[in-house]
Every structure is written in C-alpha cells, then in structure tokens.
Scaffold this motif. Sequence first.
Motif, mmCIF file in Angstrom:
data_model
loop_
_atom_site.group_PDB
_atom_site.id
_atom_site.type_symbol
_atom_site.label_atom_id
_atom_site.label_comp_id
_atom_site.label_asym_id
_atom_site.label_seq_id
_atom_site.Cartn_x
_atom_site.Cartn_y
_atom_site.Cartn_z
ATOM 1 N N ARG A 165 0.813 -1.210 0.000
ATOM 2 C CA ARG A 165 0.000 0.000 0.000
ATOM 3 C C ARG A 165 0.848 1.261 0.000
ATOM 4 N NH1 ARG A 165 -4.830 -1.288 4.377
ATOM 5 N NH2 ARG A 165 -5.740 -3.086 3.275
ATOM 6 N N ALA A 166 2.118 1.100 0.342
ATOM 7 C CA ALA A 166 3.005 2.266 0.401
ATOM 8 C C ALA A 166 3.332 2.758 -1.002
ATOM 9 C CB ALA A 166 4.288 1.906 1.132
ATOM 10 N N ARG A 167 3.575 4.051 -1.102
ATOM 11 C CA ARG A 167 3.932 4.622 -2.405
ATOM 12 C C ARG A 167 5.366 4.258 -2.782
ATOM 13 N NH1 ARG A 167 2.702 10.742 -3.232
ATOM 14 N NH2 ARG A 167 3.853 10.999 -1.270
ATOM 15 N N ARG A 168 5.574 3.987 -4.039
ATOM 16 C CA ARG A 168 6.909 3.678 -4.542
ATOM 17 C C ARG A 168 7.757 4.947 -4.584
ATOM 18 N NH1 ARG A 168 7.315 2.990 -10.818
ATOM 19 N NH2 ARG A 168 9.550 3.328 -11.165
ATOM 20 N N ARG A 169 8.984 4.871 -4.084
ATOM 21 C CA ARG A 169 9.881 6.014 -4.090
ATOM 22 C C ARG A 169 10.813 5.928 -5.293
ATOM 23 N NH1 ARG A 169 14.887 7.643 -0.173
ATOM 24 N NH2 ARG A 169 15.411 5.474 -0.596
ATOM 25 N N ILE A 170 10.874 7.027 -6.046
ATOM 26 C CA ILE A 170 11.812 7.131 -7.170
ATOM 27 C C ILE A 170 12.792 8.246 -6.839
ATOM 28 C CG2 ILE A 170 12.093 7.531 -9.644
ATOM 29 C CD1 ILE A 170 9.140 6.735 -9.987
ATOM 30 N N VAL A 171 14.065 7.905 -6.755
ATOM 31 C CA VAL A 171 15.100 8.886 -6.433
ATOM 32 C C VAL A 171 15.553 9.569 -7.713
ATOM 33 C CG1 VAL A 171 17.450 9.203 -5.581
ATOM 34 C CG2 VAL A 171 15.872 7.666 -4.384
ATOM 35 N N ALA A 172 15.583 10.884 -7.682
ATOM 36 C CA ALA A 172 16.037 11.678 -8.832
ATOM 37 C C ALA A 172 17.273 12.460 -8.424
ATOM 38 C CB ALA A 172 14.927 12.620 -9.296
ATOM 39 N N TYR A 173 18.416 12.102 -8.995
ATOM 40 C CA TYR A 173 19.655 12.809 -8.697
ATOM 41 C C TYR A 173 19.795 14.032 -9.597
ATOM 42 C CZ TYR A 173 21.408 8.988 -5.788
ATOM 43 O OH TYR A 173 21.583 8.075 -4.783
ATOM 44 N N VAL A 174 20.150 15.165 -9.003
ATOM 45 C CA VAL A 174 20.296 16.416 -9.755
ATOM 46 C C VAL A 174 21.662 17.029 -9.473
ATOM 47 C CG1 VAL A 174 17.806 16.827 -9.755
ATOM 48 C CG2 VAL A 174 19.231 17.817 -7.940
ATOM 49 N N GLU A 175 22.010 18.077 -10.232
ATOM 50 C CA GLU A 175 23.368 18.608 -10.221
ATOM 51 C C GLU A 175 23.692 19.523 -9.040
ATOM 52 O OE1 GLU A 175 24.851 20.144 -13.959
ATOM 53 O OE2 GLU A 175 23.249 19.137 -15.045
ATOM 54 N N SER A 176 22.740 20.354 -8.624
ATOM 55 C CA SER A 176 23.056 21.364 -7.616
ATOM 56 C C SER A 176 21.814 21.708 -6.800
ATOM 57 C CB SER A 176 23.607 22.627 -8.283
ATOM 58 O OG SER A 176 22.576 23.302 -8.988
ATOM 59 N N TYR A 177 22.017 22.552 -5.794
ATOM 60 C CA TYR A 177 20.901 22.944 -4.938
ATOM 61 C C TYR A 177 19.779 23.614 -5.729
ATOM 62 C CZ TYR A 177 24.223 22.097 -1.139
ATOM 63 O OH TYR A 177 25.117 21.515 -0.289
ATOM 64 N N ASP A 178 20.131 24.526 -6.646
ATOM 65 C CA ASP A 178 19.116 25.219 -7.435
ATOM 66 C C ASP A 178 18.302 24.247 -8.283
ATOM 67 O OD1 ASP A 178 19.789 27.703 -6.446
ATOM 68 O OD2 ASP A 178 21.142 28.187 -8.091
ATOM 69 N N ASP A 179 18.936 23.154 -8.712
ATOM 70 C CA ASP A 179 18.248 22.183 -9.561
ATOM 71 C C ASP A 179 17.159 21.426 -8.801
ATOM 72 O OD1 ASP A 179 20.087 21.631 -12.291
ATOM 73 O OD2 ASP A 179 21.153 22.533 -10.625
#
Length: 333
Positions: free
Chosen positions: A24-38
């Motif tokens: 029942r839990a939501r699937r987590r998708i990790v999104a890696y980004v370049e910097s804090y602003d991103d």
Amino acid sequence: MANRLKDNINSKYFEAANALTSKRARRRIVAYVESYDDIYFWRTVLSEFENDKRYFEVMLPSKVNLTRGKKSVLMNFLEGEPLGKDMIACVDADYDYLVQGCTAQSERILNSPYVFHTYVYAIENYQCYAPSLHNVCVSVTLNDHRIFDFRDFFKQFSEALFPLFVWSIMMYRNGNYPKFTISDFNRIADPGGFCVQNPAPAIANVKRKVRTKVMELQRHYPNAKEEYLHTKECIKGLGVTPQTTYLYIQGHHLFDGVVSPILSKVCNLLRQERQNEIHHAAAHKTQKRNEMTCYENSLQDIKVMLKKNNGYMVCEQFRRLQEDVRKYLEGQT
C-alpha cells in the motif's frame, strides 16, 4: 572505501527497498540532480507525476562528500553501474543534446531511458524565458506597467547570435572547440551597454561582434561551408530557431551577464515610476513616508525572483521534457 560504496548505490538498492515496503506504500523514485538550485526546478517537473502509487525524492548525488555537478550525477551510469526504474538522473542538457552523440557522454545521455535533460542549455535558460520576464518585473516591483518588450528584444538578440551559434555547435561536434570555446562565444554574446528606452544599439553591438567573428572563422575554415549548413539544418531539426537561440546558450552567462542586468535597469525604472506616483498622490508628508515605507518593504530581489520564476512551463521545450517523464513512467506500469 565505505564512503565510495555509499556513493555508488545504484537502482537495485532502491528497487529492493521498495520491494520491502508495504504494497500500500507509495513507490519512491530517487532523482539525482546537479546542484541545490536544480532541486527546486526538478521538483517542479516531477511533482505533476506524483500520485497515490509513487513519489519522487529529488536529491544531490552524494550526502557523504557533498559532490555536485553533472559528472557526479552521471558517475554510476558512466562507469557502468545502471540507473533504473527507481533511480533516475536529471541534468542540464548543456551542449550534449545538440552535439547528438558526438561525445561518449552525449551518446549515453541521449540513449538512456533513465537520464532526463532540459533540452535547453540549463535550468537558467528556462528561468530567463522571455515571455515570462515581465511577470518577474511585476513580482520584484509590484508595478505592472509594460515599459519594455522582452519578447522582441530576445528575438532580435537570438537572431543576431544564431549564425555564430551554429559555428559553436559545429566546433564542438567536430572536436575543434578549443579554437572557439563557449567562453569565447559568451564574450561576443555580451550586449554591453544597454538602455531600456533604446535597446537597438545593444543589438547592433552584438551583430557587429558576430559578423567579425564569423568572418574570422570563415577565413580559418574556408572549406567548412557544407559542414556549417548541415549543422544549421540539424539543430533546427532539434528545435533551435534563429528566434530562440538564447535558450540554448550557456545558462549562467544568460542569467548573470544578460538577463539580470537588463531586469535591473527595467525594474529600477518601474520602482522610480511607482515612487513618483506615491510622491505626487500623497496628501501630506506622513502619508507619503508611510506609503513609501510600505512599498519599499514589499520589494523583492531580482535574482531571487528570477530563480523562482516558473513561467517557462508553457514553452515547447519544457513540454518535451514532461513528455519524456510521462513516457518513462508509462513504461514502468
């Protein structure tokens, strides 16, 4: 060694973590980004696709040593460690999109279903989307008077740069970029002195510098005409037009060297206009002082509001990015 192992966690780790959670839990998708602003930008992109079955966690590539940047985001992928359905990379396109696989990094970014790029050079180009810049001025000055045509200026600015931009992409495609770098291009793309009431000289200055450099390049590469024309048609096919070149030049230069100075001058005039209105409309000194204090306390910082600008969400390039995410998610169901 321990830190390196933590940094090299790949998609299998997140798949296993998702498998251990309740159905029942939501699937987590990790999104890696370049910097804090991103983080804020990609949160804006990905939020639309969250539902009761999945959510995204946008983060920097390492919590261990605070490494940032495109290479850090792509490190696992480029070294052979696969991304996957529960771990994606979200990066600036830079020139990797327009060189179309002429480098190993470009080829891998364009061919991986788990790497998403901005299409425009960087997130700063979206933030500087010309049709949205008047709204930025309003958010900064609380004055809705249109005293400058941003669309027309950046259309002319783009048309002035386009012939040289084709050369820039061509040089990066054929490996001759050390002889004409992005930094070289940026120096020519600097409008120099700018006047809100009369922007024509700034455009003329860019045209003059572009013409001079193009003639120099033509002398150095007299047999490049066919390659130039091929590159020109190719980037047009990728969405670059003479009127939208500004979206594809280096984002930091556009943000800091072109758009911010222009916005500063436009906003200064809008502030002065509003202050003059208060000065003339106030019935007495106390009212004027109170009203002026109230107005000045409501003013915002230009760069802060520009970074928060999301008026780009209607532009074609952003919609292409959203469509890429949509297709990826449809393939996971």
